[in-house]
Design an enzyme around this catalytic site. Structure first.
Site, PDB file in Angstrom:
ATOM      1  N   LYS A   8       0.833  -1.220   0.000  1.00 29.00           N
ATOM      2  CA  LYS A   8       0.000   0.000   0.000  1.00 29.00           C
ATOM      3  C   LYS A   8       0.861   1.260   0.000  1.00 29.00           C
ATOM      4  CE  LYS A   8      -3.128  -1.131   3.377  1.00 29.00           C
ATOM      5  NZ  LYS A   8      -4.345  -1.193   4.122  1.00 29.00           N
TER       6      LYS A   8
ATOM      7  N   LYS B 285       2.371   2.712   2.180  1.00 30.83           N
ATOM      8  CA  LYS B 285       2.044   3.570   3.329  1.00 30.83           C
ATOM      9  C   LYS B 285       3.133   3.400   4.387  1.00 30.83           C
ATOM     10  CE  LYS B 285      -3.063   3.661   3.385  1.00 30.83           C
ATOM     11  NZ  LYS B 285      -4.247   3.423   4.233  1.00 30.83           N
TER      12      LYS B 285
HETATM   13  N1  C2G Z   1     -12.509   5.342   6.487  1.00 30.86           N
HETATM   14  C1  C2G Z   1     -13.691   6.068   6.577  1.00 30.86           C
HETATM   15  N2  C2G Z   1     -13.628   7.416   6.656  1.00 30.86           N
HETATM   16  C2  C2G Z   1     -12.432   8.053   6.655  1.00 30.86           C
HETATM   17  C3  C2G Z   1     -11.236   7.324   6.569  1.00 30.86           C
HETATM   18  C4  C2G Z   1     -11.295   5.943   6.489  1.00 30.86           C
HETATM   19  O1  C2G Z   1     -14.794   5.489   6.580  1.00 30.86           O
HETATM   20  N3  C2G Z   1     -12.429   9.405   6.732  1.00 30.86           N
HETATM   21  C5  C2G Z   1     -12.604   3.883   6.391  1.00 30.86           C
HETATM   22  C6  C2G Z   1     -12.021   3.335   5.088  1.00 30.86           C
HETATM   23  O2  C2G Z   1     -12.985   3.427   4.048  1.00 30.86           O
HETATM   24  C7  C2G Z   1     -11.711   1.888   5.471  1.00 30.86           C
HETATM   25  C8  C2G Z   1     -11.337   2.006   6.965  1.00 30.86           C
HETATM   26  O3  C2G Z   1     -11.850   3.275   7.427  1.00 30.86           O
HETATM   27  O4  C2G Z   1     -12.877   1.079   5.338  1.00 30.86           O
HETATM   28  C9  C2G Z   1      -9.836   1.955   7.190  1.00 30.86           C
HETATM   29  O5  C2G Z   1      -9.235   2.968   6.411  1.00 30.86           O
HETATM   30  P1  C2G Z   1      -7.676   2.818   6.067  1.00 30.86           P
HETATM   31  O6  C2G Z   1      -6.913   2.592   7.302  1.00 30.86           O
HETATM   32  O7  C2G Z   1      -7.307   3.928   5.126  1.00 30.86           O
HETATM   33  O8  C2G Z   1      -7.684   1.426   5.277  1.00 30.86           O
HETATM   34  P2  C2G Z   1      -7.235   1.131   3.772  1.00 30.86           P
HETATM   35  O9  C2G Z   1      -5.871   1.639   3.539  1.00 30.86           O
HETATM   36  O10 C2G Z   1      -8.342   1.577   2.903  1.00 30.86           O
HETATM   37  O11 C2G Z   1      -7.104  -0.472   3.834  1.00 30.86           O
HETATM   38  O12 C2G Z   1      -7.554  -4.882   2.168  1.00 30.86           O
HETATM   39  C10 C2G Z   1      -8.206  -3.640   2.392  1.00 30.86           C
HETATM   40  C11 C2G Z   1      -7.244  -2.600   2.900  1.00 30.86           C
HETATM   41  O13 C2G Z   1      -6.519  -3.093   4.010  1.00 30.86           O
HETATM   42  C12 C2G Z   1      -8.015  -1.335   3.276  1.00 30.86           C
END
Ligand code: C2G
Length: 134
Positions: A45, A47
């Site tokens: 990712k 990140k």
């Molecule tokens: N999220 C949200 N609102 C935000 C930020 C994040 O609803 N303002 C939700 C994202 O849509 C996700 C969850 O919180 O469902 C976790 O977000 P992230 O940590 O950014 O996860 P991500 O990098 O999208 O990882 O295999 C799937 C991945 O691991 C998802």
């Protein structure tokens, strides 16, 4: 008992994450969070997390909506997770809309609206520019 699963990095935990986890739990009785490992975040990712996996796990485990936290090590583990943990509902924020529809063969797939105005990236940018608050 209705079992729900969701995936994410959850770095710099914020209320957008909590909004997602609260609504995910409301869809069932037991919520599993599959938390991206440091290696998965970096290699897949691209990140660089502020908090390590262990620190992020502690934070997520402290949330009242969360019943179990397990590691996410690759993109391919979802089908196995859904089957191994007898999942009824897979939940993700709608920035992933449609991306995990293949799981509909195994469980319900629900995409919930993101909390629009907040993100980990936004927090980092704000801290770098304004030196503190918003
Ligand atoms: N999220 C949200 N609102 C935000 C930020 C994040 O609803 N303002 C939700 C994202 O849509 C996700 C969850 O919180 O469902 C976790 O977000 P992230 O940590 O950014 O996860 P991500 O990098 O999208 O990882 O295999 C799937 C991945 O691991 C998802």
């Amino acid at each position: 008992m209705k079992r729900v699963i969701t995936y994410g990095t959850f770095d710099l935990l914020h209320y957008g994450h909590i909004n997602l986890l609260r609504r995910a739990k409301a869809l069932g009785d037991y919520l599993i969070v599959v938390l991206s490992s440091d290696e998965f975040n970096w290699n897949e990712k691209h990140k660089k997390c502020y908090f390590t996996y262990e620190e992020r796990r502690q934070l997520i485990e402290a949330i009242r909506y969360v019943d179990l936290v397990i590691p996410e090590n690759n993109w391919e583990q979802k089908v196995n997770d859904v089957r191994e943990y007898h999942i009824d509902t897979f939940v993700m924020g709608n920035d992933w809309e449609g991306k995990f529809d293949f799981l509909k063969a195994y469980c319900e797939v629900v995409y919930l609206s993101r909390t629009p105005e907040i993100s980990t990236t936004q927090i980092k940018n704000d801290l770098n520019t304004t030196g503190g608050g918003r």
